[in-house]
Design a protein around this motif. Structure first.
Motif, PDB file in Angstrom:
ATOM      1  N   ARG A   1      -7.865   0.982  -4.804  1.00 40.31           N
ATOM      2  CA  ARG A   1      -6.685   1.159  -3.970  1.00 40.31           C
ATOM      3  C   ARG A   1      -6.108   2.570  -4.083  1.00 40.31           C
ATOM      4  NH1 ARG A   1      -2.829  -2.187  -2.033  1.00 40.31           N
ATOM      5  NH2 ARG A   1      -4.584  -3.245  -1.075  1.00 40.31           N
TER       6      ARG A   1
ATOM      7  N   ARG B   1     -19.930  -7.095  -0.880  1.00 42.34           N
ATOM      8  CA  ARG B   1     -19.311  -5.795  -1.161  1.00 42.34           C
ATOM      9  C   ARG B   1     -19.981  -5.210  -2.376  1.00 42.34           C
ATOM     10  NH1 ARG B   1     -12.943  -4.688  -0.306  1.00 42.34           N
ATOM     11  NH2 ARG B   1     -13.053  -4.823   1.937  1.00 42.34           N
ATOM     12  N   LEU B   2     -20.008  -3.920  -2.461  1.00 42.24           N
ATOM     13  CA  LEU B   2     -20.569  -3.295  -3.654  1.00 42.24           C
ATOM     14  C   LEU B   2     -19.514  -3.390  -4.750  1.00 42.24           C
ATOM     15  CD1 LEU B   2     -23.227  -1.960  -4.317  1.00 42.24           C
ATOM     16  CD2 LEU B   2     -22.237   0.232  -3.661  1.00 42.24           C
ATOM     17  N   MET B   3     -19.683  -4.372  -5.638  1.00 43.31           N
ATOM     18  CA  MET B   3     -18.668  -4.591  -6.667  1.00 43.31           C
ATOM     19  C   MET B   3     -18.631  -3.393  -7.612  1.00 43.31           C
ATOM     20  SD  MET B   3     -17.494  -7.249  -5.466  1.00 43.31           S
ATOM     21  CE  MET B   3     -16.176  -7.632  -6.596  1.00 43.31           C
ATOM     22  N   GLY B   4     -17.407  -3.063  -8.069  1.00 40.55           N
ATOM     23  CA  GLY B   4     -17.270  -1.892  -8.943  1.00 40.55           C
ATOM     24  C   GLY B   4     -17.142  -0.599  -8.162  1.00 40.55           C
ATOM     25  N   PHE B   5     -17.066  -0.735  -6.829  1.00 39.84           N
ATOM     26  CA  PHE B   5     -16.864   0.447  -5.988  1.00 39.84           C
ATOM     27  C   PHE B   5     -15.567   0.323  -5.228  1.00 39.84           C
ATOM     28  CE2 PHE B   5     -20.800   2.313  -6.823  1.00 39.84           C
ATOM     29  CZ  PHE B   5     -20.788   3.575  -6.247  1.00 39.84           C
ATOM     30  N   GLY B   6     -14.896   1.439  -5.034  1.00 41.35           N
ATOM     31  CA  GLY B   6     -13.659   1.452  -4.261  1.00 41.35           C
ATOM     32  C   GLY B   6     -12.463   1.207  -5.157  1.00 41.35           C
TER      33      GLY B   6
ATOM     34  N   ALA C   1     -13.875  -7.932 -11.520  1.00 38.00           N
ATOM     35  CA  ALA C   1     -14.969  -7.137 -10.946  1.00 38.00           C
ATOM     36  C   ALA C   1     -16.025  -6.800 -11.996  1.00 38.00           C
ATOM     37  CB  ALA C   1     -14.431  -5.857 -10.311  1.00 38.00           C
TER      38      ALA C   1
ATOM     39  N   LYS D   1       0.821  -1.220   0.000  1.00 38.94           N
ATOM     40  CA  LYS D   1       0.000   0.000   0.000  1.00 38.94           C
ATOM     41  C   LYS D   1       0.848   1.261   0.000  1.00 38.94           C
ATOM     42  CE  LYS D   1      -4.217  -1.976   1.889  1.00 38.94           C
ATOM     43  NZ  LYS D   1      -5.466  -1.740   2.569  1.00 38.94           N
TER      44      LYS D   1
ATOM     45  N   TYR E   1     -20.899   6.078   5.093  1.00 39.22           N
ATOM     46  CA  TYR E   1     -19.945   4.965   5.058  1.00 39.22           C
ATOM     47  C   TYR E   1     -19.046   5.081   3.821  1.00 39.22           C
ATOM     48  CZ  TYR E   1     -18.287   0.112   4.410  1.00 39.22           C
ATOM     49  OH  TYR E   1     -17.513  -1.011   4.209  1.00 39.22           O
TER      50      TYR E   1
ATOM     51  N   ARG F   1     -14.948   6.493   3.538  1.00 36.06           N
ATOM     52  CA  ARG F   1     -13.903   5.601   3.008  1.00 36.06           C
ATOM     53  C   ARG F   1     -13.508   5.955   1.584  1.00 36.06           C
ATOM     54  NH1 ARG F   1     -16.982   3.434   6.557  1.00 36.06           N
ATOM     55  NH2 ARG F   1     -16.225   1.966   8.125  1.00 36.06           N
TER      56      ARG F   1
ATOM     57  N   LEU G   1     -15.130   5.852  -1.258  1.00 38.07           N
ATOM     58  CA  LEU G   1     -15.470   4.770  -2.196  1.00 38.07           C
ATOM     59  C   LEU G   1     -16.321   5.325  -3.334  1.00 38.07           C
ATOM     60  CD1 LEU G   1     -16.412   2.043   0.471  1.00 38.07           C
ATOM     61  CD2 LEU G   1     -14.270   2.228  -0.791  1.00 38.07           C
TER      62      LEU G   1
ATOM     63  N   ASN H   1     -15.609   2.532  -9.783  1.00 34.02           N
ATOM     64  CA  ASN H   1     -14.344   2.380 -10.517  1.00 34.02           C
ATOM     65  C   ASN H   1     -14.641   2.000 -11.973  1.00 34.02           C
ATOM     66  OD1 ASN H   1     -14.549  -0.546 -10.651  1.00 34.02           O
ATOM     67  ND2 ASN H   1     -13.998  -0.571  -8.469  1.00 34.02           N
TER      68      ASN H   1
ATOM     69  N   LEU I   1     -11.537  -9.029  -7.231  1.00 26.84           N
ATOM     70  CA  LEU I   1     -11.093  -7.762  -6.644  1.00 26.84           C
ATOM     71  C   LEU I   1     -10.334  -6.924  -7.671  1.00 26.84           C
ATOM     72  CD1 LEU I   1      -9.960  -8.637  -3.005  1.00 26.84           C
ATOM     73  CD2 LEU I   1     -12.226  -8.126  -3.925  1.00 26.84           C
ATOM     74  N   HIS I   2      -9.999  -7.537  -8.814  1.00 25.19           N
ATOM     75  CA  HIS I   2      -9.265  -6.808  -9.872  1.00 25.19           C
ATOM     76  C   HIS I   2     -10.146  -6.829 -11.128  1.00 25.19           C
ATOM     77  CE1 HIS I   2      -5.979  -5.147 -12.052  1.00 25.19           C
ATOM     78  NE2 HIS I   2      -5.227  -6.220 -12.246  1.00 25.19           N
TER      79      HIS I   2
ATOM     80  N   LYS J   1     -20.515  -5.227   8.347  1.00 27.23           N
ATOM     81  CA  LYS J   1     -19.229  -5.930   8.432  1.00 27.23           C
ATOM     82  C   LYS J   1     -19.389  -7.448   8.639  1.00 27.23           C
ATOM     83  CE  LYS J   1     -16.588  -2.427   7.759  1.00 27.23           C
ATOM     84  NZ  LYS J   1     -15.985  -2.310   6.451  1.00 27.23           N
TER      85      LYS J   1
HETATM   86  N1  ACO Z   1     -18.085  -2.207  -0.719  1.00 27.64           N
HETATM   87  C1  ACO Z   1     -18.159  -2.002   0.621  1.00 27.64           C
HETATM   88  N2  ACO Z   1     -17.104  -1.632   1.403  1.00 27.64           N
HETATM   89  C2  ACO Z   1     -15.924  -1.465   0.774  1.00 27.64           C
HETATM   90  C3  ACO Z   1     -15.768  -1.656  -0.621  1.00 27.64           C
HETATM   91  C4  ACO Z   1     -16.885  -2.031  -1.373  1.00 27.64           C
HETATM   92  N3  ACO Z   1     -16.795  -2.222  -2.695  1.00 27.64           N
HETATM   93  N4  ACO Z   1     -14.464  -1.414  -0.966  1.00 27.64           N
HETATM   94  C5  ACO Z   1     -13.841  -1.097   0.166  1.00 27.64           C
HETATM   95  N5  ACO Z   1     -14.709  -1.116   1.242  1.00 27.64           N
HETATM   96  C6  ACO Z   1     -14.412  -0.768   2.624  1.00 27.64           C
HETATM   97  C7  ACO Z   1     -13.643  -1.891   3.330  1.00 27.64           C
HETATM   98  O1  ACO Z   1     -14.514  -2.807   3.975  1.00 27.64           O
HETATM   99  C8  ACO Z   1     -12.800  -1.104   4.285  1.00 27.64           C
HETATM  100  O2  ACO Z   1     -13.629  -0.707   5.369  1.00 27.64           O
HETATM  101  P1  ACO Z   1     -13.017  -0.539   6.866  1.00 27.64           P
HETATM  102  O3  ACO Z   1     -12.016   0.582   6.771  1.00 27.64           O
HETATM  103  O4  ACO Z   1     -14.196  -0.245   7.720  1.00 27.64           O
HETATM  104  O5  ACO Z   1     -12.368  -1.872   7.190  1.00 27.64           O
HETATM  105  C9  ACO Z   1     -12.447   0.172   3.530  1.00 27.64           C
HETATM  106  O6  ACO Z   1     -13.520   0.354   2.591  1.00 27.64           O
HETATM  107  C10 ACO Z   1     -11.109   0.082   2.755  1.00 27.64           C
HETATM  108  O7  ACO Z   1     -11.167  -1.061   1.897  1.00 27.64           O
HETATM  109  P2  ACO Z   1      -9.940  -2.045   1.613  1.00 27.64           P
HETATM  110  O8  ACO Z   1     -10.477  -3.354   1.143  1.00 27.64           O
HETATM  111  O9  ACO Z   1      -9.021  -2.044   2.801  1.00 27.64           O
HETATM  112  O10 ACO Z   1      -9.219  -1.255   0.425  1.00 27.64           O
HETATM  113  P3  ACO Z   1      -8.178  -1.862  -0.592  1.00 27.64           P
HETATM  114  O11 ACO Z   1      -7.442  -0.714  -1.153  1.00 27.64           O
HETATM  115  O12 ACO Z   1      -7.397  -2.964   0.035  1.00 27.64           O
HETATM  116  O13 ACO Z   1      -9.105  -2.559  -1.719  1.00 27.64           O
HETATM  117  C11 ACO Z   1     -10.533  -2.817  -3.601  1.00 27.64           C
HETATM  118  C12 ACO Z   1      -9.477  -1.929  -2.894  1.00 27.64           C
HETATM  119  C13 ACO Z   1     -10.002  -4.263  -3.679  1.00 27.64           C
HETATM  120  C14 ACO Z   1     -10.734  -2.320  -5.026  1.00 27.64           C
HETATM  121  C15 ACO Z   1     -11.862  -2.769  -2.794  1.00 27.64           C
HETATM  122  O14 ACO Z   1     -12.360  -1.442  -2.781  1.00 27.64           O
HETATM  123  C16 ACO Z   1     -12.921  -3.717  -3.348  1.00 27.64           C
HETATM  124  O15 ACO Z   1     -12.939  -4.896  -2.969  1.00 27.64           O
HETATM  125  N6  ACO Z   1     -13.812  -3.236  -4.268  1.00 27.64           N
HETATM  126  C17 ACO Z   1     -14.794  -4.103  -4.892  1.00 27.64           C
HETATM  127  C18 ACO Z   1     -14.130  -4.904  -6.029  1.00 27.64           C
HETATM  128  C19 ACO Z   1     -13.801  -4.064  -7.223  1.00 27.64           C
HETATM  129  O16 ACO Z   1     -14.629  -3.284  -7.710  1.00 27.64           O
HETATM  130  N7  ACO Z   1     -12.582  -4.234  -7.744  1.00 27.64           N
HETATM  131  C20 ACO Z   1     -12.145  -3.566  -8.974  1.00 27.64           C
HETATM  132  C21 ACO Z   1     -11.089  -2.552  -8.698  1.00 27.64           C
HETATM  133  S1  ACO Z   1     -10.631  -1.695 -10.179  1.00 27.64           S
HETATM  134  C22 ACO Z   1      -9.631  -2.786 -10.970  1.00 27.64           C
HETATM  135  O17 ACO Z   1      -8.925  -3.557 -10.419  1.00 27.64           O
HETATM  136  C23 ACO Z   1      -9.653  -2.769 -12.402  1.00 27.64           C
END
Ligand code: ACO
Length: 431
Positions: free
Chosen positions: A311, A304-309, A271, A48, A356, A360, A362, A365, A267-268, A299
């Protein structure tokens, strides 16, 4: 600003140089940490906070939502360039001249022939096989049919590397189209060298037996855009995999095959498939987006909300913004009304004002809306990540080449061992 960082370990000071990137990113160079400190390491699961390399290919600022390939903004490129121009830019550093572009294009076309024996391997896969598994296997198998690309000694064989690069860009679209056709029970199509790169991919995928395939400019433009938007994203999971596999001097096909496997996970790159499946199940469940928002925040619930969040993006993903606009355009142009688009927009709206998600950082993506366009194009959801892989080829190639040109050492992280200390073996009769 000081050009060094000082670390205090057990009352002893150690100085480390500061490395500045061209956009003033600051990094502490700890290459000599172990030797200076007598074995101290740093620990950073998921990297990270760790820059694994210096790179001139892609710049991204996750706070400001900026993404540039070789200095050109993603907005500029995705609106104006062709995918192959962008591929050339990423791999070789500059946009091609007309002459360079023609040669690159022609060489890729010449290499768009796949050995007939590869078909036998394809035929052996069960119908239920996931296209990413097939693509990864067939890409690795290409090494057997192109032995000169097995281990490219960069210093001695620049032309062999060029040949391998155009082979990757020529042959992998054929493998993708064949994988798609096999799953759909269609006879394999050999493409048409008179067509542009993107047009040829569409024709190879969708051409029906005994029918003249008619290109739809809306589909051509949107696929071109999607491929450009996916073409590189600096040191993500799959690109780092390609670099680390290549750092052992494994060949380009083998390294890219590993990158495809890394991309597969939800997760990559996986998604995009997961997003569409999620949207479909929300739709089937009555379209109650709020219910799924609550699940995503719970928790105790693995949902998880796929397509959200993301790194690195902590404001917004600039690719998602472009794809959202393109999704509306494509669906309007094709006259498609997709209830799933409304669910996606509803989820985004709720998430953007939910504490929430705000706390974070989020945001949607790149994968949140891409599946809706692919679906409108007639591509099934288990092929979405394969389309992502197609777009990512130039990025993987560019990073592999950069890593070899810079003569980077083999990737080999350290660890902090937390297992048992030494203990003697006891015979099984005593246990
Ligand atoms: N839905 C709900 N909560 C989420 C989500 C989500 N999609 N993404 C992150 N969070 C929360 C985590 O639970 C965590 O909460 P906490 O601080 O209370 O423990 C916080 O946000 C941080 O999340 P991490 O998983 O620690 O962040 P990290 O940088 O390791 O992961 C990732 C990033 C893998 C993209 C994550 O956001 C995720 O799983 N997203 C959904 C899968 C996705 O869309 N992946 C595609 C990414 S784009 C690509 O690779 C092309």
């Amino acid at each position: 600003m000081s050009k060094k960082a000082t670390l205090l370990i057990n009352n002893q000071e150690f100085d480390f140089p500061i490395v500045l990137g061209s956009e003033n990113e600051t990094s502490i160079d700890i290459k000599n940490l172990r030797s200076l400190t007598g074995g101290v390491t740093t620990i950073d699961p998921g990297f990270k906070n760790t820059a694994s390399c210096e790179s001139k290919i892609t710049y991204l600022d996750g706070e400001k939502g900026i993404l540039r390939y070789r200095g050109y903004s993603i907005e500029d490129l995705s609106n104006n360039a062709s995918f192959l121009e962008v591929a050339y830019l990423l791999i070789y550093g500059n946009l091609p001249t007309q002459e360079e572009y023609k040669k690159f294009n022609d060489d890729i076309k010449k290499e768009s022939i796949v050995d007939e024996d590869i078909k036998k391997i394809l035929e052996a896969f069960p119908k239920s096989a996931h296209p990413m598994g097939i693509l990864s296997s067939l890409t690795s198998a290409l090494t057997a049919f192109n032995p000169s690309s097995k281990h490219i000694d960069y210093d001695r064989s620049k032309s062999e590397l060029y040949d391998t690069i155009v082979k990757v860009l020529g042959k992998i679209p054929v493998l993708i189209a064949w994988t798609f056709r096999k799953k759909n029970g269609l006879p394999l199509d050999y493409g048409d060298s008179s067509l542009g790169y993107v047009e040829n991919i569409l024709k190879m995928m969708f051409n029906k037996p005994n029918e003249q395939y008619v290109q739809n400019p809306v589909l051509v433009n949107s696929l071109n855009k999607l491929l450009i938007l996916h073409a590189d994203h600096e040191q993500n999971c799959s690109t780092s995999t390609v670099r680390i596999v290549g750092s052992s001097h494994a060949g380009l096909f083998a390294s890219i095959s590993a990158g495809i496997s890394a991309l597969w996970g939800p997760l990559h790159g996986g998604a995009n498939q997961a997003v569409l499946e999620m949207l479909e199940s929300i739709n089937e469940d009555g379209g109650d987006t709020n219910k799924y928002m609550q699940k995503a925040k719970d928790k105790e619930d693995p949902f998880r909300l796929m397509g959200f969040g993301h790194r690195v993006y902590k404001s917004f993903d600039p690719r998602a913004k472009i794809i959202k606009v393109a999704t509306d355009e494509v669906l309007n142009d094709l006259g498609i009304v997709d209830p799933i688009l409304d669910i996606a927009k509803g989820l985004e709206k709720e998430a953007l004002s939910d504490q929430y998600f705000v706390d974070r950082s989020l945001y949607p993506n790149v994968d949140f809306y891409s599946g809706i366009i692919y679906r409108a194009m007639g591509i099934p959801s288990d092929m979405f990540t394969v389309m992502f892989a197609l777009g990512r080829l130039p990025g993987w190639i560019a990073h592999w080449r950069e890593m070899r040109l810079r003569n980077e050492p083999i990737g080999r992280p350290r660890q902090v061992y937390t297992g048992e200390t030494h203990r003697p073996y006891s015979p099984i009769s005593d246990r």
